[in-house]
Enzyme design. Structure first.
Site, PDB file in Angstrom:
ATOM      1  N   ILE A  12       4.083   8.308   1.704  1.00  0.00           N
ATOM      2  CA  ILE A  12       5.498   8.180   2.027  1.00  0.00           C
ATOM      3  C   ILE A  12       6.079   7.098   1.122  1.00  0.00           C
ATOM      4  O   ILE A  12       5.409   6.093   0.841  1.00  0.00           O
ATOM      5  CB  ILE A  12       5.709   7.846   3.526  1.00  0.00           C
ATOM      6  N   SER A  13       7.273   7.310   0.636  1.00  0.00           N
ATOM      7  CA  SER A  13       7.912   6.322  -0.221  1.00  0.00           C
ATOM      8  C   SER A  13       8.224   5.072   0.588  1.00  0.00           C
ATOM      9  O   SER A  13       8.562   5.150   1.766  1.00  0.00           O
ATOM     10  CB  SER A  13       9.211   6.888  -0.800  1.00  0.00           C
ATOM     11  N   LYS A  14       8.112   3.914  -0.074  1.00  0.00           N
ATOM     12  CA  LYS A  14       8.435   2.659   0.607  1.00  0.00           C
ATOM     13  C   LYS A  14       9.885   2.710   1.084  1.00  0.00           C
ATOM     14  O   LYS A  14      10.780   3.093   0.313  1.00  0.00           O
ATOM     15  CB  LYS A  14       8.252   1.480  -0.345  1.00  0.00           C
TER      16      LYS A  14
END
Length: 162
Positions: free
Chosen positions: A3-5
């Site tokens: 998951i993207s930050k």
């Protein structure tokens, strides 16, 4: 997949919102998202856009996003299982395009599907060996103005579906 930050997602959404069309209308308009993932960014886009079309190439992630978003998809969020490098011509043009995967080239389909006055934000490889940076493309007619922003690290942009 990862998951993207959240801080990077917030930055990308902020850059999209700074686009001239978004500032004028107060929303991101019609958005094409490349890489639905689990649906986290899609849910945020749903709060900021008139309509969101999100494409995921990995069937398990596509199914997970459907389950995660459930009734939140309402009528203005549409999830598509497909090859994001191709964009989604049937619903083009898009006022905003955002990608959650990066590569060495920007797919021509994305530029073709970006509306006049629209903005695209995507991770792309910078100069040779320098890693990924955020690429911003603003379209004015047939002119595509590009600018590079901070370094990021995203999964590779791939073709096809799995």
């Amino acid at each position: 997949q990862t998951i993207s930050k959240p801080s990077v997602v917030a930055r990308m959404l902020s850059i999209l919102h700074e686009g001239s069309r978004a500032r004028a209308s107060g929303t991101l308009g019609r958005v094409l998202e490349i890489g639905t993932g689990c649906g986290y960014q899609t849910a945020l886009l749903g709060q900021m856009a008139q309509r969101v079309l999100s494409i995921e190439r990995l069937k398990p992630l596509h199914d997970k996003a459907r389950a995660n978003l459930g009734e939140h998809r309402a009528g203005h969020i549409r999830l598509v299982y497909g090859d994001g490098r191709l964009g989604h011509p049937p619903n083009a043009p898009y006022d905003s395009i955002i990608a959650a995967a990066g590569g060495s080239d920007l797919p021509a389909a994305w530029l073709e599907q970006l509306a006049d006055g629209g903005r695209l934000v995507a991770p792309m490889e910078g100069r040779a060996g320098s890693g990924q940076v955020l690429l911003v493309v603003d379209r004015q007619g047939d002119d595509f103005r590009r600018s590079l922003h901070e370094a990021v690290h995203f999964v590779p942009l791939k073709s096809g579906i799995e």
